[in-house]
Design a protein around this motif. Structure first.
Motif, PDB file in Angstrom:
ATOM      1  N   GLY A 139      -2.289  -1.270   6.464  1.00 40.44           N
ATOM      2  CA  GLY A 139      -2.641  -0.925   5.087  1.00 40.44           C
ATOM      3  C   GLY A 139      -2.328  -2.116   4.217  1.00 40.44           C
ATOM      4  N   ARG A 140      -1.092  -2.156   3.757  1.00 45.22           N
ATOM      5  CA  ARG A 140      -0.663  -3.331   3.010  1.00 45.22           C
ATOM      6  C   ARG A 140       0.671  -3.756   3.600  1.00 45.22           C
ATOM      7  NH1 ARG A 140      -0.605  -2.791  -3.161  1.00 45.22           N
ATOM      8  NH2 ARG A 140       0.695  -0.986  -2.756  1.00 45.22           N
ATOM      9  N   ARG A 141       0.605  -4.443   4.702  1.00 47.33           N
ATOM     10  CA  ARG A 141       1.843  -4.773   5.403  1.00 47.33           C
ATOM     11  C   ARG A 141       2.691  -5.757   4.622  1.00 47.33           C
ATOM     12  NH1 ARG A 141       2.328  -3.315  10.867  1.00 47.33           N
ATOM     13  NH2 ARG A 141       3.671  -5.088  11.193  1.00 47.33           N
ATOM     14  N   SER A 168      -2.921 -10.337   4.268  1.00 46.45           N
ATOM     15  CA  SER A 168      -3.235  -9.900   5.615  1.00 46.45           C
ATOM     16  C   SER A 168      -4.428  -8.956   5.683  1.00 46.45           C
ATOM     17  CB  SER A 168      -2.011  -9.250   6.234  1.00 46.45           C
ATOM     18  OG  SER A 168      -1.578  -8.174   5.435  1.00 46.45           O
ATOM     19  N   ASN A 169      -4.633  -8.127   4.657  1.00 49.71           N
ATOM     20  CA  ASN A 169      -5.716  -7.165   4.805  1.00 49.71           C
ATOM     21  C   ASN A 169      -7.057  -7.672   4.279  1.00 49.71           C
ATOM     22  OD1 ASN A 169      -5.051  -7.037   2.169  1.00 49.71           O
ATOM     23  ND2 ASN A 169      -4.931  -4.820   2.041  1.00 49.71           N
ATOM     24  N   THR A 170      -7.163  -8.961   3.976  1.00 49.04           N
ATOM     25  CA  THR A 170      -8.464  -9.489   3.600  1.00 49.04           C
ATOM     26  C   THR A 170      -9.017 -10.395   4.705  1.00 49.04           C
ATOM     27  OG1 THR A 170      -7.293 -11.158   2.328  1.00 49.04           O
ATOM     28  CG2 THR A 170      -8.232  -9.339   1.106  1.00 49.04           C
ATOM     29  N   ARG A 171      -8.456 -10.254   5.873  1.00 52.36           N
ATOM     30  CA  ARG A 171      -8.922 -11.040   7.010  1.00 52.36           C
ATOM     31  C   ARG A 171     -10.398 -10.808   7.310  1.00 52.36           C
ATOM     32  NH1 ARG A 171      -7.580 -14.104  11.206  1.00 52.36           N
ATOM     33  NH2 ARG A 171      -9.191 -13.833  12.757  1.00 52.36           N
ATOM     34  N   TYR A 222      -6.068   7.864   6.700  1.00 53.27           N
ATOM     35  CA  TYR A 222      -6.218   6.881   5.642  1.00 53.27           C
ATOM     36  C   TYR A 222      -5.691   7.501   4.358  1.00 53.27           C
ATOM     37  CZ  TYR A 222      -8.252   3.423   2.539  1.00 53.27           C
ATOM     38  OH  TYR A 222      -8.425   2.452   1.586  1.00 53.27           O
ATOM     39  N   GLU A 257      -4.720  -6.038  10.588  1.00 52.36           N
ATOM     40  CA  GLU A 257      -4.373  -7.045   9.597  1.00 52.36           C
ATOM     41  C   GLU A 257      -4.062  -8.385  10.268  1.00 52.36           C
ATOM     42  OE1 GLU A 257      -2.008  -5.923   6.137  1.00 52.36           O
ATOM     43  OE2 GLU A 257      -2.142  -3.864   6.814  1.00 52.36           O
ATOM     44  N   ARG A 276     -15.506  -0.744   1.555  1.00 48.84           N
ATOM     45  CA  ARG A 276     -14.320  -0.478   2.361  1.00 48.84           C
ATOM     46  C   ARG A 276     -14.435   0.824   3.168  1.00 48.84           C
ATOM     47  NH1 ARG A 276     -10.910   1.233   5.001  1.00 48.84           N
ATOM     48  NH2 ARG A 276      -8.677   1.051   4.922  1.00 48.84           N
ATOM     49  N   TRP A 327      -0.824   2.617   4.732  1.00 48.39           N
ATOM     50  CA  TRP A 327      -2.058   3.297   4.343  1.00 48.39           C
ATOM     51  C   TRP A 327      -2.744   3.939   5.547  1.00 48.39           C
ATOM     52  CZ3 TRP A 327      -5.056  -0.268   0.383  1.00 48.39           C
ATOM     53  CH2 TRP A 327      -4.372  -0.253  -0.841  1.00 48.39           C
ATOM     54  N   ASN A 328      -2.604   3.310   6.684  1.00 42.95           N
ATOM     55  CA  ASN A 328      -3.332   3.790   7.860  1.00 42.95           C
ATOM     56  C   ASN A 328      -2.386   4.001   9.023  1.00 42.95           C
ATOM     57  OD1 ASN A 328      -5.051   1.699   6.284  1.00 42.95           O
ATOM     58  ND2 ASN A 328      -6.552   2.938   7.324  1.00 42.95           N
TER      59      ASN A 328
END
Lengths: 1173, 493
Positions: A250-252, B216-219, A313, A1045, B181, A258-259
């Motif tokens: 999610g947002r590590r 990290s989550n925009t990879r 999610y 991620e 998304r 988040w997931n």
């Protein structure tokens, strides 16, 4: 009308031109039909979905020329030889998007349109073999699975031990191809090891196989590897690809979940265990979908539902549902449900209605988080809440349960949940109609056993809790013994005796000074709130949750007695957390001040004589409509009016649903004042009556306001961070003067110091009582639980449900009372400790303040615990754990049963195809997650069917299928393409005349490097490890973090096609230069080479020894012996001087060893290390 | 087919000693279709991607992405009406209330489910925070925060009617992958652009990423997903010592020792190749090792800007703290395309940098300054080196910002995310010069007409590279119409 005419003319001209050009052809011979070659492919791509065998919108089909000619509801589709007057042409060329065909996507290209026109112009000739699109129900994958017979051709002299070889031989024989011979024994055993356990054989294992001449040596090894614990890890990782295993993400970088879930690794361990135990594939599916229903109350099974939790999610439940549908379909059934999310499926008979019916299976689910025995309680599962981080909870397990059995599934359009169709009936769970034959929907709610919905019954959990409590008693006993010993020395210590003497002196002093004090100066009759900032500052805030509607009008009033010149004010706060003020009434140096209306500008409302104790009655009338208030100030006797209805600011103060807009008193340093009769009344918005209704009223006399306790210990009252110790805000009977306050405080402090040894002893005693009563309460709870949840339980003491429940409740109240007593004493001791510090100690005052607040809070809780005994005994005791609904819908069980029904045509086929692909490096059905109509019949359909039938009939034993595959001749064939005939006939090896070469997966590369160097740690299971540890720690790769991620793949996984956790039904297999860099420059290879060198360390001085070393190196890394050429090359390498060393040093031992390590690195980079030949 | 751009590429030519061992397996596969060579599953596909009806115009792409969403209103789409009606709500202006338009909902979709989403619409007009004026012969209006770029407007083609749909920062992924998304994930534009295209320089990756993505989550923005890792963007650090993952020799190992190891690897693999002559993967791996060896020295050379002239360094603003970071990345981007890299994706600043929910003026004035001079420098440099004609420069962000004042959290000086309309610009190969395409309404709210969804930009880039997006299909991975987009023909010469 101009435009259509132009169009018409243009078409007409085209028509003329075309007709003229082609005229002679028409006359000379009937044209060949281009329908099959040109037109049908266009229609298939763009039109069949709605006008083919799947659907016949407007009763029109276009999958044969004859159907096109027949037309539909709108009449003739075409006028042969007259494209300009053909409806079809006008629809495909229309610029009006509401009528243009196809309605979705772009228009047909101009060359496609020209082809259609040309065909019409040619007279729409019908091809000879004008065949309709096959009916969906004829599709090969939708046919029941029947086991094909094995009938050897009569002229065959070959017998097949393995049915796989029989089926493959049929096609090979047809093509007259002879397959490759068997691979070398070392190749076969290497294959077997990698395929079944994901690790290479050690030189010993290799050797023992090579020297085993028994005919069953290979098969025995296969069985042995299938039963190795590493087999579950190897195949667990394969299935984790397919089941989309992902650790939390999610947002590590925040971190914010988040997931998936931080405890999802329990599911991974379940997968590995289940495979090792050869749990049936059907059983695994059912547990993954519905373990909570089919194995209720079994936490070891419940974690299987990680399959659904992985899709979680937090931000969007619809997205969760979508993933559940899509991946249940793809993973188990090879059906692409997700296409029907926005519209009816274009190829398969899955309507949008089917899609949402399928979603309904999952609609009721939620995630529960349960405590594991021996661990602290992780608390309830944290749902999404805006601006609140979902924390990384590592304790306990998470599992799926039916949280809301009544949840409705709505139909919505175009894949956007905002387009919910409210007039469309909600959907019941169902499977697509064309496959519904063996679906049995749940008839009624499933009753769950109590152990499922109340995990507190878990015997292990209870037992470990009991043990913990018993341990607490032992600790408390030993502490008490210690305190008793200490007490004897400290109670007679000089400091204690000195404090006692001082206390006595102070008490006498106080008594003589204030015993006969004049009470005439007391303005309030009974208790009031004293703000004492004679030292420090006190800012107390009260939020107003009682204010349940927006204010339309309100009155605030209070009485105040001011005892000092210092500033003191009453505020309506704009944002208490930031200390922002909307409006205020301030008192300072004889002035009453406030903000001017609609501003933050101060002005003087009135003046008073500050030299005398002054008592006021304040009234503030609030008029939100004009964003103003009116201030009235009277003397308390009401003899004098200082201000009447003076407009002051309101600045949008409105405490409705806003807990940062309440009321506040700020006593600045030096201020001393008392407050009484504070009240807020408001007019309900709904009421037409003008009476004001009390919102809150405080006269500080009721029992909740304990005399001498600080008001901030009461609900909704708090001291803001702007406060400075040691100021306080206590409930008092009399309003004392400053001297009196100071003396009183000193007495209290001295009393605590004098009594400190005794307090400590009391605290230890209270701790023991608390521990003992807790154990009693726990036992009573367990008894009551047994009685309540387990009707078959053998109740030996003959008490009724009610009596046991009451007992548990009483015992719990007692335990709570003793706990709070102990806590209160502990706080008091802590306060005394602070007070006893030297007066110049750092932070003494702040520490005292903090300790005071903590003590006050503890006292409040103790009081609450005491008061609980005043409440009636209702049997409503505190359970050991959370509980859930006692029923479940049974929907997912029904789904699981349908998916794993032996007559389901898809499940077993999809599974054996996955297994086959991972042995032969190529699937039988190319698109492994789509067995729908876009998937052509596989060449080895018979084989697929046979294997599927075998899987089902062997109780879905996957080990059975593995065994069959790896013991087949086909599997053991050489992978060499050195067979010109076969290469010419079947270059892609579709007939399996040879084995395909494989490439080690990213995980296997790492594990093997470590394993070869004897560094691999084979410990099983547990929480995932960070990928940045993957070179410094040596667990198997399956135990490292896997999520989409940036940090979700190991450095090798990034480069060697590691699994993409968003979707990895089939891994890609690439060759990129960065892979070479990873194997030449990574620490893992250098360290492994170093370690292996030590293991194989040769006597390097002579050539024969070097040769042995090379031999051993090849055996260890490539699992084969080197050829003479290879030995020569390696010898030359070993014997050539290292370029880094001068000639004289090049002969020394270190240099030689470096050279050997260098050679080992080279072999790790050999193509055949990462290749399975 | 396409000539190597810089044939006199001194620093990346293999040294004589290495040549000896590389010679017998030949290096002559420049321009071949690497993808099909290495992956037997997809043979032929890559060739099909070429649209033979059109010649490739752009040999390379520099794709500049400004993360966080710059305000189109304060950059390249000034709207005087905002100043005129500042403080009023939309319904108090003479224009149609844009919130009532069906487009509002169509092009505005938050990731959180509606029932738990707290985002609001902001109807009170917030004036422009900076002035604007006409520039160049074309007279294109841009704001005063671009003193250097404004001198280049006659070379630029602005597209003022872009739109996207993700109203959260996953829009960063959306402009690169074409999907919201909540939809399934697709490969990034850089991956598609390099999928199947030959390389001009075998010593460097075809798709290089500079400066990002930093979170990290925009990879997804550089990921190739089902195309396989050979089409993923290769992030390169601007540190010549260690620019690539595993790009540095381990420990104390010397270059010459490693060279000997490579030689032996090569020899042993060669022996195996004799035994398995038909093994395509083996021959591909042999080539990969050759390439890896060269890449290891070529990449540090490519990112080393020390031997650029002082004038060039100044041109990119390397001499000033505020412009240094972006300038260095742009300069390396130029060096890379000069060496034949196909697609360079540059993130001049970190994730979310341009996000301006508060203090828009302060934030944007500073950020514009950080990229204004380097961007202008890049354009000038490309021009003076004659690279502009076959290099496409794309300058974009994930979405625009609301014409209304964001009130969330008591806000007083910012704008929220705005997918309904935003501006990007293109320059270089095949692109019209000094041209404005498309517009938003008077309030800068909606992209007018059908506007351009993000994949229209993809289609345009691909076409300029000679690729027809619609032929980029992978078996079993059917793409939707929306993934292909439509070429923005109006912007092309």
């Amino acid at each position: 009308m101009k435009q259509p005419l132009t169009n018409y003319l243009r078409s007409f001209i085209t028509y003329l031109v075309c007709w003229t050009c082609l005229g002679h052809v028409v006359l000379s011979a009937p044209p060949e039909s281009t329908f099959d070659s040109t037109i049908r492919p266009i229609f298939k791509e763009r039109c069949f979905a709605c006008h083919g065998s799947l659907k016949q919108e407007a009763n029109l089909r276009v999958d044969t020329a004859a159907y096109v000619l027949r037309g539909g509801d709108s009449g003739n589709t075409i006028q042969p030889r007259d494209p300009a007057h053909s409806l079809l042409v006008s629809r495909i060329t229309s610029t009006d998007l509401s009528i243009r065909m196809p309605p979705e996507g772009h228009a047909l290209t101009s060359s496609q349109i020209d082809s259609v026109k040309q065909w019409i112009l040619d007279g729409a000739p019908v091809p000879k073999n004008d065949h309709p699109e096959p009916s969906p129900s004829d599709h090969w994958a939708f046919q029941p699975i029947s086991r094909p017979e094995i009938q050897l051709p009569t002229n065959s002299d070959h017998s097949f031990a393995n049915p796989i070889d029989f089926f493959l031989s049929l096609e090979l024989a047809k093509q007259n191809l002879s397959p490759q011979p068997s691979a070398t024994p070392s190749q076969r055993i290497r294959r077997l090891y990698f395929d079944l356990i994901g690790l290479p054989p050690s030189p010993t294992q290799l050797n023992s196989f090579l020297t085993d001449n028994a005919p069953d040596a290979y098969n025995r090894t296969a069985l042995q590897l299938l039963n190795s614990p590493q087999h579950g890890e190897r195949w667990g990782r394969h299935w984790m690809d397919i089941w989309r295993y992902a650790d939390w993400f999610g947002r590590r970088y925040v971190p914010d979940v988040w997931n998936s879930a931080p405890q999802i690794w329990h599911w991974r361990d379940w997968i590995v265990r289940s495979i090792n135990h050869d749990v049936g594939y059907d059983q695994m599916i059912r547990e993954m979908l519905a373990a909570d229903e089919i194995n209720p109350g079994d936490p070891n099974s419940a974690v299987a539902t990680g399959f659904l939790i992985r899709n979680w999610y937090a931000l969007n439940p619809n997205d969760w549902m979508r993933s559940n549908v899509e991946h249940t379909g793809k993973a188990f059934l090879g059906l692409t449900f997700q296409c029907a999310h926005c519209h009816d499926h274009k190829y398969d008979p899955i309507t949008q209605q089917d899609y949402f019916s399928f979603r309904a299976f999952f609609e009721p689910i939620g995630i529960r988080q349960d405590r594991l025995p021996g661990e602290p309680d992780p608390g309830p599962f944290q749902e999404y809440e805006y601006s609140t981080q979902r924390k990384v909870q590592r304790l306990g397990i998470v599992s799926i349960f039916d949280k809301n059995p009544e949840a409705k599934t709505y139909f919505y359009t175009n894949g956007d949940e905002r387009n919910r169709e409210t007039d469309h009936p909600t959907l019941a769970p169902n499977v697509p109609q064309f496959l519904a034959q063996h679906f049995y929907p749940p008839k009624s709610l499933l009753q769950l056993p109590a152990s499922a919905y109340y995990p507190g019954l878990n015997p292990q959990l209870r037992e470990l809790l009991t043990k913990d409590l018993e341990k607490n008693i032992r600790i408390a006993e030993s502490e008490l013994r210690h305190e008793k010993l200490t007490f004897e020395t400290t109670s007679n210590a000089p400091t204690t005796l000195e404090a006692q003497a001082k206390l006595q002196r102070l008490e006498t002093e106080y008594h003589s000074a204030f015993a006969n004090e004049d009470t005439s100066n007391q303005p309030f009759d009974s208790h009031s709130l004293l703000l004492n900032a004679t030292a420090g500052r006190r800012m107390i805030y009260r939020s107003l949750p009682e204010c349940t509607q927006p204010l339309s009008e309100a009155h605030i009033s209070f009485d105040i007695s001011i005892r000092s010149k210092s500033h003191l004010n009453f505020q309506l706060t704009r944002d208490s957390s930031k200390g922002l003020t909307a409006s205020f009434v301030g008192f300072e140096n004889g002035e009453i001040r406030a903000y001017k209306p609609n501003s933050f500008e101060e002005f003087v409302v009135a003046k008073f004589d500050e030299t005398q104790p002054t008592h006021f009655h304040i009234e503030i009338r609030i008029v939100p409509q004009i964003d103003q208030a009116e201030l009235t100030v009277l003397t308390l006797s009401r003899k004098e009016t200082l201000a009447t209805k003076i407009p002051i600011a309101l600045n949008q103060w409105n405490p409705y649903q806003n807990l940062t807009q309440g009321i506040l008193f700020d006593a600045r340093p030096g201020a001393l004042a008392a407050i009484d009769n504070l009240s807020i009344k408001s007019q309900p918005t709904s009421s037409t009556n003008s009476d004001l209704i009390p919102v809150v009223h405080f006269d500080f006399d009721s029992s909740e306001f304990n005399l001498d306790s600080d008001i901030i210990t009461l609900p909704h009252w708090q001291s803001l961070s702007f406060s400075i110790p040691p100021a306080d805000s206590r409930i008092v009977r009399r309003i004392p003067n400053e001297t009196q306050l100071l003396l009183k405080k000193e007495i209290a402090q001295m009393r605590r110091i004098a009594q400190h040894p005794k307090l400590k002893l009391q605290q230890a005693e209270a701790n023991l009582s608390a521990a003992q009563t807790h154990l009693d309460a726990h036992r009573a709870t367990v008894q009551a639980d047994d009685q309540k949840f387990r009707p078959d339980h053998n109740n030996t003491n003959g008490l009724s449900d009610r009596e046991l429940a009451n007992n548990a409740q009483i015992q719990q109240r007692l335990a709570e009372l003793h706990t709070q007593e102990a806590a209160c004493l502990a706080r008091e001791v802590a306060l005394a400790d602070c007070e006893a510090k030297p007066h110049d100690a750092a932070n003494r005052l702040t520490d005292i303040q903090t300790a005071q607040t903590a003590w006050a809070n503890a006292k409040a809780l103790l009081e609450k615990a005491r008061q609980s005994f005043q409440q009636p005994v209702t049997g409503d005791y505190q359970p050991l754990t959370r509980s859930y609904l006692p029923q479940s819908t049974g929907r997912r069980t029904a789904l699981g049963q349908w998916i794993t029904h032996p007559r389901n045509p898809l499940t077993a086929r999809v599974a054996v195809n996955h297994i086959w692909m991972r042995h032969f490096h190529k699937p039988l059905v190319n698109n492994v997650f789509d067995f729908g109509r876009s998937s052509p019949e596989p060449r080895q359909l018979q084989l697929l069917n046979w294997l599927a039938a075998e899987l089902i009939e062997s109780n879905w034993s996957m080990k059975r299928i593995h065994y069959l595959i790896v013991t087949s001749e086909a599997f053991q064939r050489s992978s060499s393409g050195n067979n010109p005939v076969a290469t010419a006939v079947d270059p892609d090896n579709q007939l399996y005349w040879r084995m395909n070469t494989g490439r080690l997966e990213a995980e296997v590369i790492r594990d093997s490097i470590l394993h070869i160097a004897d560094s691999l740690d084979l410990q099983f299971g547990g929480q995932e490890l960070d990928n940045n540890l993957s070179f410094t720690t040596h667990r198997r790769s399956i135990y490292y973090c896997c999520q989409p991620e940036e940090d979700g793949k190991s450095p090798l996984g990034q480069l060697f096609d590691g699994p993409d956790p968003t979707d990895c039904y089939r891994r890609t297999r690439t060759i990129i230069p960065q892979q070479a860099l990873a194997l030449t420059n990574s620490s893992i290879v250098h360290q492994a080479a170093q370690k292996l060198e030590e293991k194989l360390r040769p006597n390097i001085a002579n050539t024969p020894s070097q040769q042995l070393f090379i031999e051993a190196a090849f055996q260890s890394i490539l699992n084969r012996s080197p050829s003479q050429d290879e030995i020569d090359s390696c010898l030359a390498f070993l014997q050539s001087p290292s370029p880094d060393l001068s000639v004289e040093s090049s002969t020394n031992e270190t240099a030689n060893r470096q050279r050997c390590a260098s050679l080992l690195r080279v072999l790790f980079n050999h193509n055949d290390f990462i290749t399975v030949r | 087919m396409l000539p190597r751009r810089n044939t006199s590429c001194g620093p990346c030519r293999p040294s004589e000693s290495r040549r000896a061992f590389l010679a017998d397996h030949g290096l002559g596969f420049t321009g071949m279709v690497l993808g099909s060579m290495l992956s037997t599953d997809r043979s032929g596909l890559a060739n099909a991607a070429f649209d033979t009806s059109r010649a490739a115009v752009a040999k390379s792409v520099i794709w500049i992405f400004l993360s966080g969403g710059y305000s189109h209103l304060e950059t390249f789409d000034p709207k005087p009406a905002l100043n005129r009606y500042a403080g009023l709500t939309f319904d108090k202006t003479p224009f149609e209330n844009p919130i009532n338009s069906p487009l509002h909902r169509k092009r505005f979709r938050s990731v959180p489910a509606e029932e738990i989403n707290v985002r609001d619409v902001y109807p009170t007009i917030y004036p422009m925070q900076i002035g604007f004026r006409k520039h160049g012969e074309s007279g294109i209006e841009i704001t005063d925060w671009w003193p250097h770029l404004s001198k280049c407007v006659d070379d630029l083609c602005f597209v003022r009617n872009m739109w996207t749909t993700d109203n959260d920062h996953a829009a960063e992924n959306q402009i690169h992958t074409g999907r919201h998304r909540l939809d399934e994930t697709q490969p990034s534009i850089g991956s598609w652009a390099t999928y199947g295209l030959g390389s001009f320089n075998d010593n460097l990756p075809k798709y290089v990423v500079l400066g990002g993505p930093t979170h990290s989550n925009t990879r997804q923005s550089i990921d190739s997903y089902y195309l396989g890792p050979q089409y993923s963007g290769v992030p390169i650090a601007l540190d010549p010592k260690n620019p690539l993952p595993f790009g540095q020799r381990f420990g104390q190992q010397s270059a010459s020792e490693q060279a000997q190891e490579f030689e032996l690897i090569h020899r042993l693999n060669g022996l195996t190749a004799r035994e398995y002559p038909e093994d395509a993967e083996l021959s591909a791996r042999i080539r990969a090792y050759e390439l890896a060896y060269r890449m290891q020295s070529a990449v540090p050379t490519a990112v080393n800007v020390n031997n650029e002239t002082e004038a060039t360094r100044r041109l990119y603003g390397l001499d000033h703290e505020i412009t240094k970071v972006a300038g260095e990345r742009f300069l390396v981007a130029r060096r890379l395309i000069e060496e034949g890299v196909r697609f360079v994706q540059v993130f001049p600043s970190a994730y979310g940098t341009w996000d301006s929910h508060q203090k828009l003026k302060e934030n944007h004035s500073r950020l514009c300054q950080s990229v204004d001079l380097p961007t202008a420098g890049l354009l000038l440099d490309l021009k003076q080196r004659g690279l502009m004609d076959d290099t496409l420069v794309v300058f974009c962000t994930e979405f625009g910002r609301t014409p209304g004042l964001e009130r969330r959290g008591g806000g007083i000086d910012g704008r929220d995310h705005h997918p309904n309309g935003f501006t990007i610009w293109l320059a270089g190969a095949g692109i019209k010069k000094g041209f404005v395409h498309g517009e938003t309404d008077e309030l800068g709210y909606h992209a007018l007409g059908s506007g351009h969804y993000v994949t229209d930009l993809h289609a345009t880039v691909l076409q300029l590279m000679g690729i027809n997006s619609r032929s980029l299909e992978v078996p079993g991975r059917r793409r939707l119409d929306i993934d292909h987009g439509n070429v923005m023909t109006e912007c092309l010469i």
